[in-house]
Write an enzyme that holds these catalytic residues in place. Structure first.
Site, PDB file in Angstrom:
ATOM      1  N   TYR A 135       0.823  -1.218   0.000  1.00 29.82           N
ATOM      2  CA  TYR A 135       0.000   0.000   0.000  1.00 29.82           C
ATOM      3  C   TYR A 135       0.855   1.267   0.000  1.00 29.82           C
ATOM      4  CZ  TYR A 135      -4.077  -2.909   1.139  1.00 29.82           C
ATOM      5  OH  TYR A 135      -5.082  -3.841   1.120  1.00 29.82           O
ATOM      6  N   LYS A 190       3.143 -15.242   3.051  1.00 27.25           N
ATOM      7  CA  LYS A 190       3.070 -15.966   1.772  1.00 27.25           C
ATOM      8  C   LYS A 190       4.522 -16.246   1.372  1.00 27.25           C
ATOM      9  CE  LYS A 190       0.605 -17.530  -1.724  1.00 27.25           C
ATOM     10  NZ  LYS A 190      -0.328 -18.664  -1.601  1.00 27.25           N
ATOM     11  N   ASP A 223      -3.504 -17.932   2.309  1.00 25.87           N
ATOM     12  CA  ASP A 223      -4.665 -18.612   1.714  1.00 25.87           C
ATOM     13  C   ASP A 223      -5.251 -19.612   2.704  1.00 25.87           C
ATOM     14  OD1 ASP A 223      -2.148 -19.670   1.313  1.00 25.87           O
ATOM     15  OD2 ASP A 223      -2.612 -20.604  -0.599  1.00 25.87           O
ATOM     16  N   ASP A 247      -5.650  -6.394   5.983  1.00 24.46           N
ATOM     17  CA  ASP A 247      -6.828  -5.672   5.517  1.00 24.46           C
ATOM     18  C   ASP A 247      -7.942  -6.674   5.203  1.00 24.46           C
ATOM     19  OD1 ASP A 247      -8.512  -3.790   4.488  1.00 24.46           O
ATOM     20  OD2 ASP A 247      -7.254  -3.216   2.790  1.00 24.46           O
ATOM     21  N   ASP A 251     -11.309  -7.999   7.908  1.00 20.50           N
ATOM     22  CA  ASP A 251     -12.713  -7.862   7.506  1.00 20.50           C
ATOM     23  C   ASP A 251     -13.421  -9.212   7.536  1.00 20.50           C
ATOM     24  OD1 ASP A 251     -12.584  -5.150   7.147  1.00 20.50           O
ATOM     25  OD2 ASP A 251     -13.679  -5.214   5.240  1.00 20.50           O
TER      26      ASP A 251
END
Ligand code: NAD
Length: 357
Positions: A135, A190, A223, A247, A251
């Site tokens: 970001y 990851k 994942d 992020d 959520d």
């Protein structure tokens, strides 16, 4: 203790007013100063984060923030849009650690989209690194593709990057938080594909081995973490991850608890100065109707007392009061179900004030 009160837009003003009422009901001395932020600040001063608001935020011990945004500002240039206020505050105050607890209250178990037995008693804490990763990484932009599958075509690119000190400090925040809870940390990465997250995994492992051998650490690919959060959410205690994965996962985790109107959050810097806000937005669809759930903001104020103002007993009192009003059957429309009592924003705030006293 100085608290900056930044209600913002939409339901922000309604829910922050209730949280302020609850703070005032505690027998503690605060200096509360209010300022405009987001669209309200743009309307009044031509900028979503005016100098005076930023100055107030910087000189306060903590910030109680409502929400910003409204569709009517969507046509403004990006730097003038209300959401820039949140990004600006994060950047200027160095708020690198985002805490998002996902707690499923006993009375709201049925409101989750998962089976009640999977979420009953759920209490997990997602810690998201907030000022690095793809970001913020440079370079980024658009250009003519120099290579790859379609050389010469228009392309866009972003850069994922983390430095060792950035990973070390967020890892420490997670291990410290775990020490006060279930003493387990899951670091989500990851590393099988991304160099950035191989460094992440290496550094988290090192910090753990050197400083936090009393905490159980495991690593999980993002994942798999996304899957485990809906398959067996109670296996987690503290989850720590980067900005983008955090992020998305925070959520996902928030929905396990049934309503976004119940979820507080905190964003802290290395001086424990923090911005406290509900996880939801300004909800323009219900703004002004007096029906918004103020509990996420009230619970954010409790986090503020615990993390920035060193008042854990007061935080406990607020959290106990919230449980009490839920046990009394009071519900704003977002968490209403048959057999409970529907109340508005103000009535819910008043009930918490009464339960705190
Ligand atoms: P939202 O979170 O504002 O609303 C999503 C849905 O949840 C709506 O139906 C809303 O009515 C409901 N809802 C949200 N909070 C509630 C509450 N406390 N009680 C009851 N119901 C509640 O998300 P959105 O509609 O996608 O975004 C609206 C605006 O908020 C946009 O301008 C967006 O940019 C902004 N936003 C701001 C923040 C922030 O300030 N941190 C975060 C997310 C979205």
């Amino acid at each position: 203790m100085k608290i900056a009160i930044l209600p913002g837009d939409g339901i922000g003003t309604e829910i922050v007013a209730e949280a302020v009422k609850v703070l005032k009901a505690l027998d503690l001395k605060f200096e509360l100063e209010e300022a405009k932020v987001g669209g309200a600040a743009y309307d009044a001063h031509g900028h979503p984060l005016p100098e005076a608001t930023l100055k107030l935020a910087k000189e306060s011990d903590a910030i109680l923030f409502g929400a910003v945004g409204d569709w009517k500002y969507d046509k403004l240039d990006r730097p003038l849009r209300p959401e820039q206020a949140s990004l600006g505050l994060r950047k200027h105050l160095g708020l690198f650690a985002n805490f998002r607890p996902a707690i499923c209250y006993e009375q709201l178990t049925h409101a989750s989209s998962l089976k009640p037995e999977l979420v009953a008693g759920l209490d997990i804490l997602i810690i998201r690194e907030l000022t690095g990763d793809i970001y913020f990484g440079q370079p980024r932009g658009r250009r003519v593709s120099p290579d790859g599958h379609f050389p010469g075509a228009e392309e866009a690119f972003d850069t994922m990057r983390y430095t060792r000190p950035e990973i070390e400090r967020i890892a420490r925040v997670a291990f410290e938080a775990a020490r006060k809870r279930g003493k387990r940390v899951t670091s989500v990465d990851k590393a099988n594909v991304l160099e950035t997250f191989q460094l992440w995994k290496d550094v988290v492992t090192e910090v753990h081995a050197k400083e936090y051998a009393d905490i159980a650490l495991d690593h999980m690919y993002v994942d798999n973490a996304a899957m485990q959060l809906v398959k067996e959410p109670k296996r987690f205690d503290v989850v720590v991850t980067g900005n983008m994965f955090g992020d998305i996962l925070s959520d996902e985790a928030s929905m396990l608890t049934g309503s976004i109107g119940m979820l507080p959050s905190a964003s802290l810097n290395d001086k424990k100065q923090g911005l406290y806000e509900p996880s939801h937005g300004s909800a323009p669809d219900i703004a002004g109707k007096g029906v918004a759930n103020p509990l996420a903001t009230i619970l954010s104020a409790a986090m503020m007392l615990r993390f920035s103002l060193n008042q854990p007993e007061a935080a406990d009192r607020i959290e106990a009061a919230v449980k009490k009003v839920l046990a009394q059957g009071l519900r704003t429309p977002d968490i209403y179900s048959e057999g409970t009592t529907k109340v508005g924003t103000r009535e819910m705030g008043d009930a918490v004030v009464k339960a705190v006293g």
